[in-house]
Design an enzyme around this catalytic site. Sequence first.
Site, PDB file in Angstrom:
ATOM      1  N   ARG A  42       4.167   0.544   2.264  1.00 16.73           N
ATOM      2  CA  ARG A  42       4.360  -0.603   3.138  1.00 16.73           C
ATOM      3  C   ARG A  42       4.031  -1.840   2.315  1.00 16.73           C
ATOM      4  O   ARG A  42       2.903  -1.997   1.840  1.00 16.73           O
ATOM      5  CB  ARG A  42       3.452  -0.517   4.356  1.00 16.73           C
ATOM      6  CG  ARG A  42       3.655  -1.653   5.320  1.00 16.73           C
ATOM      7  CD  ARG A  42       2.834  -1.481   6.596  1.00 16.73           C
ATOM      8  NE  ARG A  42       3.272  -2.468   7.557  1.00 16.73           N
ATOM      9  CZ  ARG A  42       2.924  -3.761   7.517  1.00 16.73           C
ATOM     10  NH1 ARG A  42       2.110  -4.211   6.596  1.00 16.73           N
ATOM     11  NH2 ARG A  42       3.398  -4.598   8.410  1.00 16.73           N
ATOM     12  N   ARG A  68      -5.290   5.490   1.214  1.00 19.03           N
ATOM     13  CA  ARG A  68      -4.343   4.383   1.290  1.00 19.03           C
ATOM     14  C   ARG A  68      -4.689   3.509   0.098  1.00 19.03           C
ATOM     15  O   ARG A  68      -5.761   2.891   0.062  1.00 19.03           O
ATOM     16  CB  ARG A  68      -4.497   3.608   2.599  1.00 19.03           C
ATOM     17  CG  ARG A  68      -3.970   4.372   3.841  1.00 19.03           C
ATOM     18  CD  ARG A  68      -2.485   4.169   3.978  1.00 19.03           C
ATOM     19  NE  ARG A  68      -1.865   4.933   5.058  1.00 19.03           N
ATOM     20  CZ  ARG A  68      -1.585   4.449   6.278  1.00 19.03           C
ATOM     21  NH1 ARG A  68      -1.969   3.234   6.623  1.00 19.03           N
ATOM     22  NH2 ARG A  68      -0.942   5.189   7.162  1.00 19.03           N
ATOM     23  N   GLU A  84      -1.430  -3.920  12.902  1.00 16.95           N
ATOM     24  CA  GLU A  84      -0.524  -3.277  13.839  1.00 16.95           C
ATOM     25  C   GLU A  84      -0.908  -3.680  15.271  1.00 16.95           C
ATOM     26  O   GLU A  84      -2.071  -3.673  15.628  1.00 16.95           O
ATOM     27  CB  GLU A  84      -0.629  -1.755  13.668  1.00 16.95           C
ATOM     28  CG  GLU A  84       0.527  -0.996  14.270  1.00 16.95           C
ATOM     29  CD  GLU A  84       0.555   0.478  13.826  1.00 16.95           C
ATOM     30  OE1 GLU A  84      -0.447   0.978  13.304  1.00 16.95           O
ATOM     31  OE2 GLU A  84       1.616   1.102  14.028  1.00 16.95           O
ATOM     32  N   THR A 110       6.486   8.359  10.184  1.00 15.33           N
ATOM     33  CA  THR A 110       7.059   7.039   9.895  1.00 15.33           C
ATOM     34  C   THR A 110       6.761   6.604   8.458  1.00 15.33           C
ATOM     35  O   THR A 110       7.388   5.676   7.959  1.00 15.33           O
ATOM     36  CB  THR A 110       6.503   5.948  10.840  1.00 15.33           C
ATOM     37  OG1 THR A 110       5.097   5.810  10.617  1.00 15.33           O
ATOM     38  CG2 THR A 110       6.743   6.290  12.289  1.00 15.33           C
ATOM     39  N   ARG A 137       5.007  -8.273  12.584  1.00 19.30           N
ATOM     40  CA  ARG A 137       3.827  -8.103  13.444  1.00 19.30           C
ATOM     41  C   ARG A 137       2.906  -9.295  13.226  1.00 19.30           C
ATOM     42  O   ARG A 137       3.124 -10.095  12.315  1.00 19.30           O
ATOM     43  CB  ARG A 137       3.100  -6.788  13.130  1.00 19.30           C
ATOM     44  CG  ARG A 137       2.818  -6.561  11.658  1.00 19.30           C
ATOM     45  CD  ARG A 137       1.742  -5.516  11.406  1.00 19.30           C
ATOM     46  NE  ARG A 137       2.210  -4.162  11.316  1.00 19.30           N
ATOM     47  CZ  ARG A 137       1.558  -3.181  10.675  1.00 19.30           C
ATOM     48  NH1 ARG A 137       0.422  -3.428  10.058  1.00 19.30           N
ATOM     49  NH2 ARG A 137       2.016  -1.966  10.646  1.00 19.30           N
ATOM     50  N   ARG A 181       0.831  -1.197   0.000  1.00 18.08           N
ATOM     51  CA  ARG A 181       0.000   0.000   0.000  1.00 18.08           C
ATOM     52  C   ARG A 181       0.866   1.247   0.000  1.00 18.08           C
ATOM     53  O   ARG A 181       2.005   1.208   0.449  1.00 18.08           O
ATOM     54  CB  ARG A 181      -0.948   0.012   1.197  1.00 18.08           C
ATOM     55  CG  ARG A 181      -0.283   0.009   2.584  1.00 18.08           C
ATOM     56  CD  ARG A 181       0.058   1.374   3.113  1.00 18.08           C
ATOM     57  NE  ARG A 181       0.480   1.346   4.516  1.00 18.08           N
ATOM     58  CZ  ARG A 181       1.347   2.198   5.038  1.00 18.08           C
ATOM     59  NH1 ARG A 181       1.925   3.110   4.291  1.00 18.08           N
ATOM     60  NH2 ARG A 181       1.666   2.140   6.315  1.00 18.08           N
ATOM     61  N   GLU A 201      -5.866   6.964   8.255  1.00 24.59           N
ATOM     62  CA  GLU A 201      -4.784   7.809   8.798  1.00 24.59           C
ATOM     63  C   GLU A 201      -4.247   8.806   7.761  1.00 24.59           C
ATOM     64  O   GLU A 201      -3.751   9.877   8.118  1.00 24.59           O
ATOM     65  CB  GLU A 201      -3.669   6.885   9.301  1.00 24.59           C
ATOM     66  CG  GLU A 201      -2.600   7.585  10.064  1.00 24.59           C
ATOM     67  CD  GLU A 201      -1.508   6.617  10.525  1.00 24.59           C
ATOM     68  OE1 GLU A 201      -1.829   5.605  11.177  1.00 24.59           O
ATOM     69  OE2 GLU A 201      -0.335   6.879  10.219  1.00 24.59           O
ATOM     70  N   CYS A 260       1.691  10.504   9.492  1.00 25.55           N
ATOM     71  CA  CYS A 260       2.689  10.010  10.432  1.00 25.55           C
ATOM     72  C   CYS A 260       4.075  10.087   9.789  1.00 25.55           C
ATOM     73  O   CYS A 260       4.263   9.606   8.667  1.00 25.55           O
ATOM     74  CB  CYS A 260       2.357   8.553  10.792  1.00 25.55           C
ATOM     75  SG  CYS A 260       3.462   7.867  12.046  1.00 25.55           S
TER      76      CYS A 260
HETATM   77  N1  ARG Z   1       1.483   7.210  16.789  1.00 30.28           N
HETATM   78  C1  ARG Z   1       1.961   5.900  17.039  1.00 30.28           C
HETATM   79  C2  ARG Z   1       3.335   5.988  17.663  1.00 30.28           C
HETATM   80  O1  ARG Z   1       3.920   7.037  17.631  1.00 30.28           O
HETATM   81  C3  ARG Z   1       1.988   5.053  15.757  1.00 30.28           C
HETATM   82  C4  ARG Z   1       3.217   5.133  14.921  1.00 30.28           C
HETATM   83  C5  ARG Z   1       3.306   4.288  13.666  1.00 30.28           C
HETATM   84  N2  ARG Z   1       2.098   3.719  13.213  1.00 30.28           N
HETATM   85  C6  ARG Z   1       1.269   4.299  12.395  1.00 30.28           C
HETATM   86  N3  ARG Z   1       0.156   3.670  12.095  1.00 30.28           N
HETATM   87  N4  ARG Z   1       1.508   5.452  11.855  1.00 30.28           N
HETATM   88  O2  ARG Z   1       3.793   5.013  18.199  1.00 30.28           O
END
Ligand code: ARG
Length: 367
Positions: free
Chosen positions: A279, A227, A316, A272, A311, A115, A223, A270
């Site tokens: 991903r 996606r 998650e 990340t 995981r 994704r 999020e 996010c």
């Molecule tokens: N906000 C969470 C943290 O800081 C999730 C981080 C990664 N996961 C995500 N779905 N963005 O741990």
Amino acid sequence: MPSRIADIKAAHPDNLMARHFNNDYFQSLDPAKQKRLLKVFASGLENPDSQMGAYAMNPDDYDLFAVQLDPMIRDFHAIAAGTPIAQKHDWNTSALACDLSAIDPRLSDVSMRVRVGRNLSTFPLPGAMDKNQRIALENIVVMAFKTLLDDAEFGGRYLSITPGSPHEIDAAEYDQRVSAHQMFKDMSGDRYLNVAGISGDWPYGRGMYVSQREDFLVWVGEEDHLRIMAMQRGGNLNALFARLHGGLQRLQGVLPPFATSPVYGNVTSCPTNLGAGMRASLHMKLPQLTSGGQNLDGLKSEAKALGLAVRGAGGEHSAAGADGLVDISPSARLGVTEMEIMRRLYDGAAKLWEKEVAAGGGEHDDA
Ligand code: ARG
């Protein structure tokens, strides 16, 4: 505030927001900017066990607050200070054959998914949207899907969970799509997303496009605004990536421009997920390496050395199944191309499979 963050830092050294909080910088900001930055940090402040502890509220947060956010981003993605980041893209995945059945015919039936997170540059990110904006975004995206509905390759259905939407599905269908691992879970139960405002106004503006073959899906209003994903059973990662890329290009042609940054590539809520925003994962049965799904710790550290995260197959924070079914995926998102992500997944899966077989495992009737 600084003393509260110092407490979090002491108790949760892995919270990257707390680890890199720059008090001098914070004090140098005017009150309006301080308020904005605190909203970005709200989830990490309320949830000290956060790994990142921050969600952007607007695409330009990454530029505006770079002094604070860049060190956090580099820490997560393992990019040293001073090393330039300029996200490159390479979707030419056919250049390298990555078919898992070539490793072992028993891997010809694994479940593969990939994704990408994308956000429209014409709206705030989900944490800062109001209800009207969430609904307006869904409407714009539904118009774009209309151009796909009857397409031979990508044709399908749009399923909304917005109350009163003409595309609304009932609770039973929603539940069934969640258990089929197609639709996203009820976000209002996620404490990280709640504090960030990302799950606000649930379930308004949320839904999913699904192709007739159920192998191309688009989540709306999770999020990230979108996606976009491809999901297939088999071993051919090249085919999987090509499917995603084809669908992504179609959508890109009929949607407002995506939010991007010259430094970080695709902008996501996010930090990340910045960069490729991708991903890619495999559901593999590794009962020997997980003691029958009882313990993921050993596998996690082996996988980490290969640049992979592990995981449970339920998403998650989930545990492994009793049959040792786990989800493995390359951890890197930023500073790596799509092609490189595919290669890492293929190579890493090959090494883990070799270990599983050496330990006496090797059955793979992935269900
Ligand atoms: N906000 C969470 C943290 O800081 C999730 C981080 C990664 N996961 C995500 N779905 N963005 O741990």
